[in-house]
Structure formats: structure tokens, C-alpha cells
Scaffold this motif. Structure first.
Motif, PDB file in Angstrom:
ATOM      1  N   LEU A   1      21.606 -49.932 -71.989  1.00 12.23           N
ATOM      2  CA  LEU A   1      21.780 -48.852 -71.021  1.00 12.23           C
ATOM      3  C   LEU A   1      22.186 -49.362 -69.645  1.00 12.23           C
ATOM      4  O   LEU A   1      22.498 -48.549 -68.757  1.00 12.23           O
ATOM      5  CB  LEU A   1      20.480 -48.042 -70.901  1.00 12.23           C
ATOM      6  CG  LEU A   1      20.001 -47.329 -72.168  1.00 12.23           C
ATOM      7  CD1 LEU A   1      18.680 -46.626 -71.909  1.00 12.23           C
ATOM      8  CD2 LEU A   1      21.044 -46.340 -72.668  1.00 12.23           C
ATOM      9  N   ALA A   2      22.174 -50.664 -69.458  1.00  8.76           N
ATOM     10  CA  ALA A   2      22.538 -51.212 -68.145  1.00  8.76           C
ATOM     11  C   ALA A   2      24.028 -51.074 -67.886  1.00  8.76           C
ATOM     12  O   ALA A   2      24.457 -50.786 -66.754  1.00  8.76           O
ATOM     13  CB  ALA A   2      22.103 -52.676 -68.047  1.00  8.76           C
ATOM     14  N   ASP A   3      24.847 -51.260 -68.919  1.00 12.07           N
ATOM     15  CA  ASP A   3      26.296 -51.126 -68.777  1.00 12.07           C
ATOM     16  C   ASP A   3      26.663 -49.648 -68.876  1.00 12.07           C
ATOM     17  O   ASP A   3      26.298 -48.980 -69.849  1.00 12.07           O
ATOM     18  CB  ASP A   3      26.990 -51.933 -69.866  1.00 12.07           C
ATOM     19  CG  ASP A   3      28.507 -51.909 -69.717  1.00 12.07           C
ATOM     20  OD1 ASP A   3      28.992 -51.509 -68.642  1.00 12.07           O
ATOM     21  OD2 ASP A   3      29.193 -52.270 -70.691  1.00 12.07           O
ATOM     22  N   PRO A   4      27.404 -49.084 -67.903  1.00 12.08           N
ATOM     23  CA  PRO A   4      27.729 -47.644 -67.950  1.00 12.08           C
ATOM     24  C   PRO A   4      28.501 -47.247 -69.198  1.00 12.08           C
ATOM     25  O   PRO A   4      28.221 -46.201 -69.805  1.00 12.08           O
ATOM     26  CB  PRO A   4      28.546 -47.425 -66.676  1.00 12.08           C
ATOM     27  CG  PRO A   4      28.118 -48.522 -65.759  1.00 12.08           C
ATOM     28  CD  PRO A   4      27.842 -49.700 -66.643  1.00 12.08           C
ATOM     29  N   GLN A   5      29.485 -48.052 -69.611  1.00 11.21           N
ATOM     30  CA  GLN A   5      30.269 -47.705 -70.800  1.00 11.21           C
ATOM     31  C   GLN A   5      29.415 -47.790 -72.068  1.00 11.21           C
ATOM     32  O   GLN A   5      29.473 -46.910 -72.934  1.00 11.21           O
ATOM     33  CB  GLN A   5      31.479 -48.631 -70.901  1.00 11.21           C
ATOM     34  CG  GLN A   5      32.481 -48.472 -69.772  1.00 11.21           C
ATOM     35  CD  GLN A   5      33.679 -49.371 -69.941  1.00 11.21           C
ATOM     36  OE1 GLN A   5      33.734 -50.208 -70.853  1.00 11.21           O
ATOM     37  NE2 GLN A   5      34.666 -49.220 -69.052  1.00 11.21           N
ATOM     38  N   GLN A   6      28.632 -48.855 -72.170  1.00 17.85           N
ATOM     39  CA  GLN A   6      27.751 -48.990 -73.332  1.00 17.85           C
ATOM     40  C   GLN A   6      26.694 -47.887 -73.350  1.00 17.85           C
ATOM     41  O   GLN A   6      26.354 -47.351 -74.408  1.00 17.85           O
ATOM     42  CB  GLN A   6      27.080 -50.370 -73.312  1.00 17.85           C
ATOM     43  CG  GLN A   6      26.127 -50.619 -74.470  1.00 17.85           C
ATOM     44  CD  GLN A   6      26.838 -50.689 -75.812  1.00 17.85           C
ATOM     45  OE1 GLN A   6      28.049 -50.951 -75.853  1.00 17.85           O
ATOM     46  NE2 GLN A   6      26.112 -50.448 -76.886  1.00 17.85           N
ATOM     47  N   ALA A   7      26.191 -47.511 -72.180  1.00 17.93           N
ATOM     48  CA  ALA A   7      25.189 -46.447 -72.113  1.00 17.93           C
ATOM     49  C   ALA A   7      25.782 -45.113 -72.550  1.00 17.93           C
ATOM     50  O   ALA A   7      25.152 -44.347 -73.291  1.00 17.93           O
ATOM     51  CB  ALA A   7      24.625 -46.349 -70.700  1.00 17.93           C
ATOM     52  N   ALA A   8      27.020 -44.816 -72.103  1.00 13.31           N
ATOM     53  CA  ALA A   8      27.654 -43.557 -72.496  1.00 13.31           C
ATOM     54  C   ALA A   8      27.904 -43.516 -73.994  1.00 13.31           C
ATOM     55  O   ALA A   8      27.699 -42.473 -74.647  1.00 13.31           O
ATOM     56  CB  ALA A   8      28.964 -43.379 -71.727  1.00 13.31           C
ATOM     57  N   ARG A   9      28.335 -44.643 -74.570  1.00 12.46           N
ATOM     58  CA  ARG A   9      28.581 -44.690 -76.011  1.00 12.46           C
ATOM     59  C   ARG A   9      27.274 -44.545 -76.788  1.00 12.46           C
ATOM     60  O   ARG A   9      27.209 -43.842 -77.813  1.00 12.46           O
ATOM     61  CB  ARG A   9      29.288 -45.998 -76.368  1.00 12.46           C
ATOM     62  CG  ARG A   9      29.667 -46.088 -77.833  1.00 12.46           C
ATOM     63  CD  ARG A   9      30.667 -47.201 -78.103  1.00 12.46           C
ATOM     64  NE  ARG A   9      30.197 -48.483 -77.609  1.00 12.46           N
ATOM     65  CZ  ARG A   9      30.702 -49.107 -76.540  1.00 12.46           C
ATOM     66  NH1 ARG A   9      31.683 -48.542 -75.824  1.00 12.46           N
ATOM     67  NH2 ARG A   9      30.239 -50.289 -76.159  1.00 12.46           N
ATOM     68  N   THR A  10      26.211 -45.179 -76.329  1.00  8.20           N
ATOM     69  CA  THR A  10      24.918 -45.083 -77.019  1.00  8.20           C
ATOM     70  C   THR A  10      24.368 -43.662 -76.962  1.00  8.20           C
ATOM     71  O   THR A  10      23.875 -43.129 -77.969  1.00  8.20           O
ATOM     72  CB  THR A  10      23.917 -46.058 -76.388  1.00  8.20           C
ATOM     73  OG1 THR A  10      24.430 -47.391 -76.469  1.00  8.20           O
ATOM     74  CG2 THR A  10      22.578 -45.987 -77.102  1.00  8.20           C
ATOM     75  N   ILE A  11      24.467 -43.033 -75.793  1.00  6.34           N
ATOM     76  CA  ILE A  11      23.966 -41.657 -75.668  1.00  6.34           C
ATOM     77  C   ILE A  11      24.771 -40.707 -76.542  1.00  6.34           C
ATOM     78  O   ILE A  11      24.223 -39.794 -77.188  1.00  6.34           O
ATOM     79  CB  ILE A  11      24.003 -41.219 -74.194  1.00  6.34           C
ATOM     80  CG1 ILE A  11      23.011 -42.048 -73.368  1.00  6.34           C
ATOM     81  CG2 ILE A  11      23.691 -39.737 -74.061  1.00  6.34           C
ATOM     82  CD1 ILE A  11      23.078 -41.779 -71.881  1.00  6.34           C
ATOM     83  N   THR A  12      26.090 -40.921 -76.633  1.00  4.56           N
ATOM     84  CA  THR A  12      26.928 -40.065 -77.480  1.00  4.56           C
ATOM     85  C   THR A  12      26.562 -40.219 -78.951  1.00  4.56           C
ATOM     86  O   THR A  12      26.467 -39.229 -79.694  1.00  4.56           O
ATOM     87  CB  THR A  12      28.409 -40.404 -77.259  1.00  4.56           C
ATOM     88  OG1 THR A  12      28.737 -40.241 -75.872  1.00  4.56           O
ATOM     89  CG2 THR A  12      29.298 -39.508 -78.099  1.00  4.56           C
ATOM     90  N   GLU A  13      26.354 -41.454 -79.388  1.00  5.20           N
ATOM     91  CA  GLU A  13      25.999 -41.686 -80.790  1.00  5.20           C
ATOM     92  C   GLU A  13      24.636 -41.086 -81.125  1.00  5.20           C
ATOM     93  O   GLU A  13      24.460 -40.468 -82.181  1.00  5.20           O
ATOM     94  CB  GLU A  13      26.009 -43.189 -81.070  1.00  5.20           C
ATOM     95  CG  GLU A  13      27.393 -43.825 -80.993  1.00  5.20           C
ATOM     96  CD  GLU A  13      27.342 -45.332 -81.160  1.00  5.20           C
ATOM     97  OE1 GLU A  13      26.208 -45.879 -81.205  1.00  5.20           O
ATOM     98  OE2 GLU A  13      28.415 -45.963 -81.241  1.00  5.20           O
TER      99      GLU A  13
END
Length: 267
Positions: free
Chosen positions: A19-31
Motif C-alpha cells: 500500500l506504500a506505492d500509489p500504483q500498487q495500492a490502487a491495483r490491490t484495492i481494485t483487485e
């Protein structure tokens, strides 16, 4: 979903790093949103809380070390929600729809809509409890009357009278119980080891081979019944003789049959 991931991040640093990386956090929340879109966060009426599923994943024992090798994933929350949803559906009883019964499609849609609301945690299950009035209690008492054990021991009186000629031992036993005589079949037989509510058997062969049911009871079974009665020694001896005379019926005489012999003339 963001709050659930933030809660999991308190337990696992791997979730916090994702969740620290904005792009990774957005992808994780979407999944997670796509996978757990129909799983409610909390259902206070039924005791469901997705945060408890996260706690359970990291508190697993008995050799389960999944949390040691990987972070929590959406299917772990689904694995906790599935049995809870199944329990809700087992407790649910379809209420009577308010639509017109003649409109089959609307009737079916309302039933499915109610079930879906319970399965998704949007509504508590509809539970009904049977109410037994005094008349129903009397009927249950009549159904449970008679000798024997088990849920299917009841038989209508007129059926029992019709079957009496074909079940003489059972009919005799029922007649004695109706007269107030203690039932020897209510105790196991110490002699042949017949279980309670089962007739005595003859023979001692292994695995029950060659054994047959007796129309009478062994004397030791009568003694075991009298031992349970609170009577004096003289009364016990008199009761034993009385029960033995009542239960030991003479066998039914067999019908005389013609003996078939082979014919022929001797030469």
C-alpha cells in the motif's frame, strides 16, 4: 475495502509495503474490491465482521503456517464468509410473499430476492418457531404412547389390532403394559445380551449366526427388571414368578402338514 486492507497492514508488513506505492495500492484495492464486492464488511445482526476473518488468518494454529509464507489474500476472506453464509441460509425460512400467488414470476422473484438479501448479509434470516398448544401436546403424548423406543414406534390403534394376529408377541407385550405390568423388554438381557426393546435370542454362536428371536424372555432378564424396582425380597420373588408366568407363553402349535413321500412299486 481500503479500511480492511489498512487493518490487515497492522498485522502484516507485506500488506503495508504493497500500500506504500500509489500504483500498487490502487491495483490491490481494485483487485480486492472485484473479488469481495458481495461480501459485507460487517453484519451486526448475524455477528459477521470481515476484520475477524483477518484476525483468524493470522491466528491460525495446528500446523497451518500460511501467514508465515504469504500475506492475506481475498480468497482467505471468502473462505471465512462461505460457512457463515451457509449457516444463515440454513436458519432462513422463506416468508410468505406479499405478491399475488397467481403471478408465478413475481412470486418467484420475491422469493429469490429475499434469499439473496440473506445470502449477501443485507437482511437477517427469517426464523419461525413451532408453537404447540395444549391440544398439540396431548396429540404428541398419544403419538409417543405404547411400548418400545424410537421415533417410529407409534402405530394407530386400528392398525395395531389388525396386525395383532401376525405379531402375537408384540400384542401380548402391549396388553401386559396396558394392564400395568412392568415391561421386561425395557432392560437388556444379561443371558443372551439382547439390547433393550429387542427380543431375547437363542444360541451363543459368534456373530449372531444360527440365532433366532424367542417369543419369551429369559429369567435373568426378569430378575434384572425386578432389581430396578424398589420392592422387598418377598415381593421381588412373587413378582418374578408372576412375570415369568405372564411372559413365558407356550409356543403356537404348528399346522399339521401332509408328509410327501416318493411313490413307486417294488419289483
Amino acid at each position: 475495502m481500503t479500511a480492511l486492507l489498512a487493518y490487515a497492514g497492522r498485522w502484516d508488513s507485506r500488506v503495508r509495503r504493497s500500500l506504500a506505492d500509489p500504483q500498487q495500492a490502487a491495483r490491490t484495492i481494485t483487485e480486492w474490491t472485484a473479488a469481495l464486492g458481495y461480501v459485507p464488511a460487517t453484519v451486526p445482526a448475524t455477528g459477521w465482521d470481515a476484520a475477524r476473518a483477518v484476525d483468524h488468518y493470522y491466528e491460525r494454529g495446528k500446523g497451518d503456517q500460511s501467514a508465515r509464507f504469504r500475506a492475506i489474500e481475498p480468497h482467505d476472506v471468502l473462505a471465512a464468509w462461505a460457512p457463515h453464509r451457509g449457516e444463515l441460509m440454513q436458519r432462513h425460512t422463506d416468508p410468505l410473499p406479499a405478491t399475488d400467488p397467481d403471478d408465478a414470476e413475481a412470486w418467484r422473484e420475491e422469493l429469490l430476492r429475499t434469499r439473496a438479501a440473506v445470502a449477501l448479509g443485507q437482511a437477517p434470516p427469517s426464523e419461525y418457531r413451532a408453537q404447540i398448544d395444549p391440544a398439540g401436546q396431548k396429540r404428541l403424548a398419544s403419538l409417543l404412547s405404547g411400548v418400545g423406543e424410537g421415533p417410529r414406534r407409534y402405530m394407530p390403534d386400528h392398525v395395531a389390532r389388525q396386525l395383532a394376529p401376525h405379531r402375537p408377541s408384540r400384542a401380548h407385550r402391549q396388553a401386559l403394559v396396558d394392564e400395568g405390568v412392568p415391561d421386561p423388554y425395557s432392560v437388556p438381557c444379561p443371558h443372551c445380551h439382547a439390547a433393550a426393546d429387542h427380543p431375547c435370542q437363542s444360541g451363543f454362536r459368534r456373530h449372531g449366526k444360527g440365532r433366532r428371536n424367542l417369543g419369551t424372555v429369559h429369567d435373568s432378564r426378569i430378575q434384572a427388571l425386578i432389581a430396578r424396582l424398589d420392592v422387598s425380597e418377598e415381593q421381588a420373588d412373587a413378582e418374578r414368578r408372576r412375570l415369568a408366568a405372564l411372559m413365558c407363553q407356550p409356543p403356537t402349535p404348528r399346522e399339521a402338514r401332509a408328509r410327501h413321500t416318493t411313490g413307486g412299486h417294488r419289483r
